[in-house]
Write a protein that holds these residues in place. Sequence first.
Motif, mmCIF file in Angstrom:
data_model
loop_
_atom_site.group_PDB
_atom_site.id
_atom_site.type_symbol
_atom_site.label_atom_id
_atom_site.label_comp_id
_atom_site.label_asym_id
_atom_site.label_seq_id
_atom_site.Cartn_x
_atom_site.Cartn_y
_atom_site.Cartn_z
ATOM 1 N N SER A 31 4.277 6.991 1.862
ATOM 2 C CA SER A 31 3.115 7.534 1.154
ATOM 3 C C SER A 31 2.560 6.465 0.228
ATOM 4 N N ALA A 32 1.426 6.746 -0.343
ATOM 5 C CA ALA A 32 0.725 5.725 -1.125
ATOM 6 C C ALA A 32 1.570 5.260 -2.311
ATOM 7 N N SER A 33 1.563 3.964 -2.547
ATOM 8 C CA SER A 33 2.453 3.445 -3.586
ATOM 9 C C SER A 33 2.008 3.862 -4.983
ATOM 10 N N SER A 34 0.692 4.067 -5.178
ATOM 11 C CA SER A 34 0.254 4.420 -6.537
ATOM 12 C C SER A 34 0.774 5.787 -6.956
ATOM 13 N N SER A 35 0.993 6.675 -5.985
ATOM 14 C CA SER A 35 1.471 8.010 -6.334
ATOM 15 C C SER A 35 2.949 8.180 -5.985
ATOM 16 N N ALA A 36 3.685 7.085 -5.998
ATOM 17 C CA ALA A 36 5.098 7.128 -5.611
ATOM 18 C C ALA A 36 5.886 8.149 -6.432
ATOM 19 N N VAL A 84 0.837 -1.199 0.000
ATOM 20 C CA VAL A 84 0.000 0.000 0.000
ATOM 21 C C VAL A 84 0.874 1.252 0.000
ATOM 22 N N TRP A 85 2.045 1.116 0.594
ATOM 23 C CA TRP A 85 2.895 2.283 0.831
ATOM 24 C C TRP A 85 4.185 2.184 0.036
ATOM 25 N N THR A 86 4.794 3.350 -0.102
ATOM 26 C CA THR A 86 6.151 3.382 -0.606
ATOM 27 C C THR A 86 6.950 4.249 0.366
ATOM 28 N N VAL A 93 -15.227 -3.437 14.810
ATOM 29 C CA VAL A 93 -15.006 -3.382 13.356
ATOM 30 C C VAL A 93 -13.768 -2.536 13.103
ATOM 31 N N HIS A 94 -12.945 -2.946 12.187
ATOM 32 C CA HIS A 94 -11.722 -2.196 11.884
ATOM 33 C C HIS A 94 -11.584 -2.092 10.381
ATOM 34 N N LEU A 95 -11.239 -0.890 9.937
ATOM 35 C CA LEU A 95 -11.177 -0.614 8.510
ATOM 36 C C LEU A 95 -9.761 -0.227 8.118
ATOM 37 N N ILE A 96 -9.281 -0.819 7.055
ATOM 38 C CA ILE A 96 -7.983 -0.417 6.522
ATOM 39 C C ILE A 96 -8.128 -0.350 5.007
ATOM 40 N N SER A 97 -7.676 0.766 4.420
ATOM 41 C CA SER A 97 -7.711 0.852 2.963
ATOM 42 C C SER A 97 -6.545 0.064 2.384
ATOM 43 N N THR A 98 -6.851 -0.785 1.424
ATOM 44 C CA THR A 98 -5.783 -1.549 0.777
ATOM 45 C C THR A 98 -5.812 -1.341 -0.737
ATOM 46 N N THR A 99 -6.418 -0.244 -1.149
ATOM 47 C CA THR A 99 -6.571 0.008 -2.588
ATOM 48 C C THR A 99 -5.240 -0.139 -3.328
ATOM 49 N N ASP A 100 -4.208 0.510 -2.793
ATOM 50 C CA ASP A 100 -2.923 0.508 -3.496
ATOM 51 C C ASP A 100 -2.156 -0.795 -3.313
ATOM 52 N N GLY A 101 -2.589 -1.618 -2.367
ATOM 53 C CA GLY A 101 -1.794 -2.783 -1.997
ATOM 54 C C GLY A 101 -1.935 -3.953 -2.955
ATOM 55 N N ASP A 114 9.159 9.952 17.118
ATOM 56 C CA ASP A 114 7.789 10.448 16.958
ATOM 57 C C ASP A 114 7.299 10.091 15.554
ATOM 58 N N ALA A 115 6.009 9.912 15.447
ATOM 59 C CA ALA A 115 5.410 9.515 14.172
ATOM 60 C C ALA A 115 4.102 10.253 13.991
ATOM 61 N N ALA A 116 3.786 10.614 12.770
ATOM 62 C CA ALA A 116 2.522 11.315 12.525
ATOM 63 C C ALA A 116 2.085 11.104 11.092
ATOM 64 N N ARG A 117 0.791 11.054 10.922
ATOM 65 C CA ARG A 117 0.258 11.089 9.565
ATOM 66 C C ARG A 117 -0.174 12.509 9.273
ATOM 67 N N THR A 118 0.113 12.948 8.066
ATOM 68 C CA THR A 118 -0.272 14.297 7.672
ATOM 69 C C THR A 118 -0.375 14.315 6.147
ATOM 70 N N ALA A 119 -0.509 15.506 5.584
ATOM 71 C CA ALA A 119 -0.585 15.617 4.129
ATOM 72 C C ALA A 119 0.541 16.508 3.638
ATOM 73 N N MET A 120 1.183 16.090 2.560
ATOM 74 C CA MET A 120 2.214 16.910 1.932
ATOM 75 C C MET A 120 1.917 16.962 0.435
ATOM 76 N N GLU A 121 1.844 18.150 -0.117
ATOM 77 C CA GLU A 121 1.582 18.302 -1.557
ATOM 78 C C GLU A 121 0.425 17.411 -2.005
ATOM 79 N N HIS A 122 -0.664 17.470 -1.294
ATOM 80 C CA HIS A 122 -1.888 16.727 -1.627
ATOM 81 C C HIS A 122 -1.753 15.218 -1.459
ATOM 82 N N LEU A 123 -0.714 14.766 -0.801
ATOM 83 C CA LEU A 123 -0.529 13.329 -0.593
ATOM 84 C C LEU A 123 -0.530 13.028 0.899
ATOM 85 N N GLY A 124 -1.181 11.949 1.270
ATOM 86 C CA GLY A 124 -1.110 11.505 2.651
ATOM 87 C C GLY A 124 0.271 10.929 2.916
#
Lengths: 416, 95, 188, 983
Positions: C168-173, C111-113, D735-743, C143-153
């Motif tokens: 970040s998401a692998s499709s938009s690597a 899912v990630w890259t 219930v737990h949700l995880i997106s796996t679209t890209d996976g 420390d760890a955090a999720r946020t958005a950078m340049e329209h990407l999670g």
Amino acid sequence: MRYSAFRILREGLTGNKGWKPVWREPDPKPEYDIVIIGGGGHGLATAYYLAKEFGLTNVAVLEKGWLGSGNIGRNTTIIRSNYLLPGNEPFYELSLKLWEGLEQDFNYNAMVSQRSILNLFHSDAQRDAYVRRGNAMILAGADAELADADQLRAELPFLDFDNARFPIKGGLFQRRGGTVRHDAVAWGYARGADSRGVDIIQNCEVTGFDIENGTCAGVQTSRGAIRARKVAVCVAGSSGRVMAQAGMRLPIESHVLQAFVTEGLKPVLPGVVTFGAGHFYVSQSDKGGLVFGGDIDGYNTYAQRGNLPVVEDVAEGGMAIMPMIGRARLLRSWGGVMDMSMDGSPFIDKTHINGLYFNGGWCYGGFKATPASGFCYAHLLARDEPHPTATQMRLDRFMTGNLIDEKGQGNQPNLH
Amino acid sequence: MIIPHPLLGPRDAAEFVYLGDAALIDRPDWQAEDALAAFHDYGYLRDNPAGPHKELWYHEQGDRSWLVVTRDTTTHEITAVELARDVARSRGRSA
Amino acid sequence: MPDFTLTSAPPLAGYDKSFADLRLTSPADLALVSLALPLGGEDAAQKAIKSAYGAALPVPGKSVSAKDGARLVRLGLDAGMVIFTHATPDAERVVAARLGGAVYTTDQTDVWTGLELSGPTARAALERICPLDLHDSAFAVNDAARTAMEHLGVLIIRTGQDSFLLLSASSSAGSFLHAVETSIENTI
Amino acid sequence: MTQQYRIKGGGQIDRSTDIAFTFNGKAMKGHPGDTLASALLANGQRLVGRSFKYHRPRGILTAGSEEPNALVQLRSGAHQEPNTRATTVELFEGLAATSQNHRGSLEFDLMAATDLLSPFLAAGFYYKTFMWPRAFWEKLYEPVIRASAGLGRLSMQEDPDRYDKGFVHCDLLVIGAGPAGLAAALAAGRAGARVILADEDFTPGGRLNAETLSIDDMPGADWATQAVAQLTAMDNVRLMIRSTVYGAYDHGVYGLLERCTDHLPDPGGKPRQILWRVYSRRAVLAAGSTERPIAFGNNDRPGIMLAGAMRTYVNRFAVAPGQRIAVFTNNDDGWRTAADLSAAGIDVPAVIDSRDALPPIDLPGIRHVRGAGVVDTVGRKGVRSITLTDGQMIPVDGLAVSGGWNPNVHLTCHQRGRPAWRDDINAFVPGGTLPPGMAVAGAANGALTLAAALAEGRATANAQIKELGFKPSRAAAPRAEDEPRESAPFWYVRESTKRAWLDQQNDVTVKDVKLSYQEGFRAVEHLKRYTTLGMATDQGKTANIPALAIMAECTGKTIPETGTTIFRPPYTPVPMGALAGRARGRDFRPFRLTPSHDWAKANGATFVEAGNWLRAQWYARPGEQGWRDSVDREVLMTRKSVGICDVTTLGKIDIQGRDAGAFLNKVYCNGFATLAVGKVRYGLMLREDGIAYDDGTTARLADNHYVMTTTTANAVLVFRRLEFARQCLWPDMDVHLISTTDGWAQFAVAGPNARALLRKVVDSDHDISNAAFPFMGCAEITVCGGTPARLFRISFSGELAFEIAVPARFGHSMMDVLMEAGREFDAVPYGTEALGVMRIEKGHAAGNELNGQTTAHNLGMGRMVSQKKDCIGNVLSQRPEMIRDDAVKLVGLRPVNRADKLIAGSHFINRGDDATMDNDQGWMTSVAYSPSLGHSIGLGFVKSGDTRQGEIIRAVNPLKTGEIEVEIVSAHFIDPEGERLRA
């Protein structure tokens, strides 16, 4: 006083000493046939048409600030009738026709400029939706024109056709759409209503309704009690606050829409252009500023100001379709509070309280509706039945399911 | 705007998606006699106050939590932030 | 023998580039498995995690280095992630086996890259895209955090004083890499 | 050209280096440290532009960002930058500037004729005319007005520069690096707080650079340099010069524009400007004050300048704004200008003081005219003389005007706070309601003298950081003296009979304000809107207060009762490019690519945007004439043998938990309670308002483990809604949700040979025969010798079909494998067009049908909406208007004349009816050419469509092609019994 080129010439030669106040500053009378709450565009237009079309002049318009201080004074001045649904399109087409004759009608140059409006599309599905809409417009007697990318390239060569993330595939024109000098609309209606005997009372805030046994008999104001046979609320942006005084909850949330203008520039844009793959619409004012806007900020607010993320989002949309505006500078931003309704469409209706009428829920599209809103509200107030083009703009439509949801976003106001 | 997340500290509101009045937690009973009217009021009528407003924000670019934020709609001042799940439970949605 | 074989090609595999005092790499064989703590079973889940990894999930917004080079990240109240090095596409099974059913697991590896940015001016580069305060006092090591950078999670983890792991998401690597590279080029 | 107005010594310029530049093509020279304005003045160029309405000659009025007059076009070609204030442009080698808003040359502007017509062009004249004949407004009047309006010109080419954005965080933001700001930053920095000190100028110090005042026994400018050095040495302080804080937003967020390369001939590949979002816990506004002019007859001539600006040019830039300069003032500060001009060797023939008082400073040799004013001036392109109230005429080539100073309260009002009036300084100061976290210090707060500003800066910063828990440092406060600052209100010279300018850019005069009053436009907002006062590029920074003082006089109200217009962001204008940052062109939004993207690219694919995704639309083969050839082939080959389509973009949500099944039963309107492990079910999701929202399939992989698919468009939105349902509606469901679209790389394998193909890929221990793995089955399997995969037997095309998913890293390879395995079947890859054709042939609803306006009832799926369980949307879906029998229903449509082409978006009208909205029967949603049937087919919504099969109606498309006749048919054009997909 009738305005004309001759009058300007005469006054110019005599030191401009003869100009008279455009409106009186009357004190409120104790009683009127109709009290309109809200001296914005819609309220003033309602008063104007009540007087002019229905002969009702024992009317007061109560404005808590200066007349025209609501959203008529803070919008992006666009007029159009490019709606899809039968509950809306005939109404907005009526409005556009009223715009077309407005200046001669009220003898005030509001600079109605039918410079065209163009909605760009960027996908086949969007094209299909615009074809459906364009056909609906034509079926309702409006004009619409579909353009492909080549036509647009010839007409608007500065759009980004070659390097766009979401290529422009075409657009739907409404050539009769355009812009109007917004403040002048308020002033023109005010002048027309005032000269026919309507009292426009500025700095007069309504603080309560006199409701007994389910009938509204008047209002309390910062300038005393005023009785009225009919009370017509017309305070888009403040609808929630005002109607709460009558004990009503509304299918409306208040949101802020920011708008922007750049420094004055020599002519850049012929008409109004809207981006289809982001939030951005733009026109150029007669003074040369690019006037533009985008999405609402998205959270409930009564503060007439917004925040940076939307400013940036709108600028991104602008640069995406016309990257030649990069060196144009944003001069001023402002925020207007919108009545965002639950299906994105407005209300012109009686309430369950006798004698109390409601006009609101215009979302960010109230400006273009000003003439028809005034006309139809006046019709409702004068005849107690809705104007034929406004029959679906009912408060009970969410109970019956007869929704007017142009965008198909459902009961989430900030998505409309 | 900055939303002080109860678990993660201050975060830019741009990370969040706004839904609306926290009363949307109070979904009516589908089997009640007046279910249609109740769902109408739930779905369509709003207090829309000018002042403190309890409202739902979703931390989409964050921990995916739904929050109930108490924010003044005239000043934007935020006075309380809670996890919506806790609020939902406290409003009796555990059943 | 099967007639066909599949070859693995993660989006940024092998990326490794230096810019002045900064190095940007795509870590090889980074496996990610999300952990969901069952409602009412949080204690049992934490116990299982602790016995498997020698450390429990820390509080939200923190990560911890655990057994066998794994890193446990707490993303939310009922959600975490284990990050470790593992080449074959069975990371979820490996983790699930260690946790013995006390935790819901989902494979997130594909899912990630990932990109690791390291060097003394890493923070200055990230400042151009990351809305979070990455100052030591606000975003310490681990420390760890999720946020958005340049329209990407983006999931950002501070792995060292001068190093950050960005997921970040692998499709938009490609767009993600472009965003980080541009930040570096704009600041060096 | 020589710099004949350059003063021999002093100033913060580097005389050892020359900078060559041009103005209107004329070569000139300046020095490092110059602004364009100071360099123009040094070269004796006083005429710089033309005003907006009357095209009056305009010079330089100020020395800062408040400049209304000296606007130029900077640079050329695509770099051309209109309306650029010469007073803020840092001189660079090769700078080229041109004047704007004139026809013909700057000196002989043909449009200056409008000035002669000014009696007829008073405020608001255009509202009263141009109405007849009606058509003339748009055809004649408006084009003329538009052509003459506007000032500068865009190049109409893409902005070639790059922009960036950034995010900075601090304990204390100090806005303005003048004396108060420097003192504030020093105090907070020494206490250890994280400080950002921002200033719009390229040299910090503010007015210290323009004055001859001393701090700690050294010249103020030197003290500023020293303070900056100290601040720069602190790790916890960040100094940002050329950086304007332009907006105060909620919760301590400030917008800041940093101009990085505007002072360079070439940006060198770096961003031109950076738009910073500053996150501050506290802020000190130390933005200083702006001098205001006094209005008098012909006060707009080049050479007439604000008095403080004159000091700036003399002291900071070592430029003499003239050789013989009079001073007109209502306050003590004007006298300091006289002193500084005189000290620089400039002849000061007189100080005209509106006050009948003794001079605050003793200036031997300079004539003092008490209780007087300037009524008129002479000099078309530059002032040559002034006339005083007593009629005496003084020859001058410059006039310094001081009407007092306005604290720069703008940012204090960005959150709708209102400023308060202070009688002792005759100015508005920050009011009681400031943006939370902000405090104001120095001249911005009305502390208009040096010692007061320094003390207030320090004290304010200390108070701010104390609230954050820092202990203020004990370092000594800077020492300075207060200069004389008495003033008396004086706004315009009543005795003037000539036009007296207030807004010099927009040409608003005292008479216009009085006319506005006369006509009833008396509210300050009416005044602004009617006269355009303060709406020019400077937003009336110098003009507004005098104008509203005059309105106050007309109405008999006080100035505070009259009020100000609203101050709104930005403080100074911000380029659109900077606001957009990097998000433009191809970088407007990220690209999402499918795992087979590179494969598709190498195999002739054309791509189409689907949200941020790029998907293969079709795969062209050599010899094909157009996209239709490719799409027809893909459809026919799939239906005949087998086709492969990358469907990774569909949203995938992993759902686990003890209550996952019960949860799905809540969020889908159809039943999910009975779905068995190993099975897939179609699900329709409604919004709570009963409208159809999204559809997809959900597979049950294990007891507590499901995988949901959503449409590509709604993947994120469905996830959000599910989280809402999970956390807010049913908070105690496990219930737990995880997106796996890209996976998972997921491929549809469709067609009669789909199973045969997959048998070659799926590892042999998995039986995928129809018996073992029937329609709507699912399984976790392995492929190609052990690679984990998921197999779903679902069909969008109506064919025997599977979807097979492998971890995304294998996606590219999987596409190769599937094609290789399919070679013997002539397998084809197919794109979204063929996918669309096949789903229309099969009658499946997609985005054009599920458009957020349609119900399950409309879609012919009304019976799916269970009324036997609680699920989102079922109650409101039963509202009377939404379940009417004559509601529109989804049907199939085919042209009566098979050669006709259907058009999506056509409306349906019954035969014989007029084509009007009242007669509208519905609309065509989706169309395709069906290669299987050999003609165009469509789906659409028709009123009572479910009962009208076989009826012929008209599909009208007045927008383009008129109309055709179509027959209402079943939406299932292909295999209506569903035999193929169960094969």
